[in-house]
Design a protein around this motif. Sequence first.
Motif, PDB file in Angstrom:
ATOM      1  N   LEU A 161       0.824  -1.215   0.000  1.00  0.00           N
ATOM      2  CA  LEU A 161       0.000   0.000   0.000  1.00  0.00           C
ATOM      3  C   LEU A 161       0.854   1.259   0.000  1.00  0.00           C
ATOM      4  O   LEU A 161       0.435   2.309  -0.495  1.00  0.00           O
ATOM      5  CB  LEU A 161      -0.932  -0.008   1.215  1.00  0.00           C
ATOM      6  CG  LEU A 161      -1.999  -1.098   1.232  1.00  0.00           C
ATOM      7  CD1 LEU A 161      -2.733  -1.105   2.570  1.00  0.00           C
ATOM      8  CD2 LEU A 161      -3.001  -0.915   0.089  1.00  0.00           C
ATOM      9  N   ASN A 162       2.061   1.153   0.541  1.00  0.00           N
ATOM     10  CA  ASN A 162       2.972   2.300   0.575  1.00  0.00           C
ATOM     11  C   ASN A 162       3.905   2.347  -0.628  1.00  0.00           C
ATOM     12  O   ASN A 162       4.911   3.060  -0.626  1.00  0.00           O
ATOM     13  CB  ASN A 162       3.800   2.270   1.872  1.00  0.00           C
ATOM     14  CG  ASN A 162       2.971   2.667   3.074  1.00  0.00           C
ATOM     15  OD1 ASN A 162       2.056   3.480   2.976  1.00  0.00           O
ATOM     16  ND2 ASN A 162       3.283   2.082   4.224  1.00  0.00           N
ATOM     17  N   ASN A 163       3.561   1.556  -1.656  1.00  0.00           N
ATOM     18  CA  ASN A 163       4.294   1.556  -2.932  1.00  0.00           C
ATOM     19  C   ASN A 163       5.750   1.108  -2.799  1.00  0.00           C
ATOM     20  O   ASN A 163       6.608   1.485  -3.594  1.00  0.00           O
ATOM     21  CB  ASN A 163       4.255   2.937  -3.594  1.00  0.00           C
ATOM     22  CG  ASN A 163       2.851   3.343  -3.975  1.00  0.00           C
ATOM     23  OD1 ASN A 163       1.973   2.494  -4.122  1.00  0.00           O
ATOM     24  ND2 ASN A 163       2.617   4.629  -4.125  1.00  0.00           N
ATOM     25  N   GLU A 164       6.040   0.287  -1.777  1.00  0.00           N
ATOM     26  CA  GLU A 164       7.370  -0.295  -1.670  1.00  0.00           C
ATOM     27  C   GLU A 164       7.460  -1.506  -2.595  1.00  0.00           C
ATOM     28  O   GLU A 164       6.453  -2.144  -2.914  1.00  0.00           O
ATOM     29  CB  GLU A 164       7.654  -0.707  -0.225  1.00  0.00           C
ATOM     30  CG  GLU A 164       7.660   0.465   0.743  1.00  0.00           C
ATOM     31  CD  GLU A 164       7.939   0.034   2.165  1.00  0.00           C
ATOM     32  OE1 GLU A 164       8.736  -0.905   2.348  1.00  0.00           O
ATOM     33  OE2 GLU A 164       7.356   0.634   3.086  1.00  0.00           O
ATOM     34  N   LEU A 165       8.677  -1.819  -3.052  1.00  0.00           N
ATOM     35  CA  LEU A 165       8.865  -2.978  -3.922  1.00  0.00           C
ATOM     36  C   LEU A 165       8.713  -4.256  -3.100  1.00  0.00           C
ATOM     37  O   LEU A 165       9.474  -4.495  -2.167  1.00  0.00           O
ATOM     38  CB  LEU A 165      10.240  -2.946  -4.576  1.00  0.00           C
ATOM     39  CG  LEU A 165      10.511  -1.808  -5.564  1.00  0.00           C
ATOM     40  CD1 LEU A 165      11.865  -2.022  -6.220  1.00  0.00           C
ATOM     41  CD2 LEU A 165       9.420  -1.734  -6.616  1.00  0.00           C
ATOM     42  N   VAL A 166       7.745  -5.056  -3.443  1.00  0.00           N
ATOM     43  CA  VAL A 166       7.485  -6.317  -2.754  1.00  0.00           C
ATOM     44  C   VAL A 166       7.553  -7.438  -3.779  1.00  0.00           C
ATOM     45  O   VAL A 166       6.749  -7.484  -4.707  1.00  0.00           O
ATOM     46  CB  VAL A 166       6.110  -6.298  -2.056  1.00  0.00           C
ATOM     47  CG1 VAL A 166       5.833  -7.645  -1.401  1.00  0.00           C
ATOM     48  CG2 VAL A 166       6.056  -5.183  -1.021  1.00  0.00           C
ATOM     49  N   SER A 167       8.515  -8.315  -3.619  1.00  0.00           N
ATOM     50  CA  SER A 167       8.700  -9.394  -4.590  1.00  0.00           C
ATOM     51  C   SER A 167       7.544 -10.386  -4.543  1.00  0.00           C
ATOM     52  O   SER A 167       6.961 -10.639  -3.488  1.00  0.00           O
ATOM     53  CB  SER A 167      10.011 -10.148  -4.307  1.00  0.00           C
ATOM     54  OG  SER A 167      11.117  -9.341  -4.592  1.00  0.00           O
ATOM     55  N   LEU A 168       7.226 -10.953  -5.703  1.00  0.00           N
ATOM     56  CA  LEU A 168       6.303 -12.081  -5.778  1.00  0.00           C
ATOM     57  C   LEU A 168       7.142 -13.335  -5.949  1.00  0.00           C
ATOM     58  O   LEU A 168       7.814 -13.501  -6.963  1.00  0.00           O
ATOM     59  CB  LEU A 168       5.347 -11.921  -6.963  1.00  0.00           C
ATOM     60  CG  LEU A 168       4.127 -11.036  -6.769  1.00  0.00           C
ATOM     61  CD1 LEU A 168       3.332 -10.965  -8.066  1.00  0.00           C
ATOM     62  CD2 LEU A 168       3.234 -11.548  -5.654  1.00  0.00           C
ATOM     63  N   LEU A 169       7.095 -14.193  -4.962  1.00  0.00           N
ATOM     64  CA  LEU A 169       7.873 -15.420  -4.999  1.00  0.00           C
ATOM     65  C   LEU A 169       6.952 -16.615  -5.189  1.00  0.00           C
ATOM     66  O   LEU A 169       5.817 -16.616  -4.715  1.00  0.00           O
ATOM     67  CB  LEU A 169       8.654 -15.596  -3.691  1.00  0.00           C
ATOM     68  CG  LEU A 169       9.561 -14.437  -3.268  1.00  0.00           C
ATOM     69  CD1 LEU A 169      10.236 -14.770  -1.939  1.00  0.00           C
ATOM     70  CD2 LEU A 169      10.599 -14.150  -4.336  1.00  0.00           C
TER      71      LEU A 169
END
Length: 373
Positions: A161-169
Amino acid sequence: MFHLGFIVNPFAGIGGKVGLKGSDGKAIREEAFARGAVSQSINRAKIALQVLLPYKDKLFFYTASGDMGEELLKEMGFSYECVYSYQGQSRAQDTVDAAKVIATKNANLLLFAGGDGTARNIYEAVGEDLPVLGIPAGVKIHSGVYAVTPKAAGLVIEQILNNELVSLLETSVMDIDEGAFRRGNVRAKKYGEMQVPAEHRYVQSTKSGGKEVEALVVQDIAEYVVEQMEDDCHYFIGSGTTCATIMDVLKLPNTLLGIDHIFQRELIQADVYEKHLLEILDANPGKVKAIITIIGGQGHIIGRGNQQLSAQVLRKLGRDNVIVIATKTKLQQLNGKPLIIDSDDPTLNEEFSGPIKVITGYEDSVLYPIGRI
């Protein structure tokens, strides 16, 4: 608006404190309650959701009735739609059926509370088609789809929600034979894999490298995309050097500032126009994908050098058939700014807003938002 599927297995974990090592099956549930078991999964789901209370205006949930989700969301004041109802006590099949319905909605991610049996049910329903995240609430937590704690599940979604890069694993769905477990034997089995958002871990070479390292990352992206191409699917390859590398891997000529049409890894037509794209879409419904990347310095993925992908083309194509590719370095350079779709139709721009999967390496993706303009 971030759309979340939300399912609670209200019976997950009830056998743990009363020594039953699981909660699978009606007989075990009855024995657990006879021994004084109390449901914990709803409370654990509430811990995860408490992290998200400051983001109520950014969230909308799709859930199941009663204690499978609706009651908790209503109590906490979240906006939601109940898309699945059941009678009496919920069963494993209700989890499967609810997840299947949620998968037909525009959910960005399915958040669920349960144990390994619940993860198996979710996998049966959605496979790898929808990113998921588990709130650990079961006796057995062997699957890699769960956050380390309920609060951690909420924190991962907060990062998105805070537009941080979150990987999809891609992580494993595991479960054990409860009967054998009660006899002292652990027999774990892998049932498949699901896409799970994880706290982003930067790859050192990408973070600190120069042009040579960046080129290697782009090569990895291109090779992965080519490996995933389906023989019965038509592909529109977009503008930019990242997309051009895909054509290099295919050993095909490329239109750097245009759209190329390929099928079965062969060039059908170079530098195609909107009219041709529409004809291909009409002739091959559901069998066309577009591969695009960031063009320009402001995060544009549509409207800068690829106007052939018009609002009419994009609407026929569908958001799920748009494949976005970019290096993490290029995303970092946006400094948290969202991606931009600048088509000739403001309504289409709005429809395409929200988090989208961006392929950032070989078997490596992140969720990144498309903004509203």
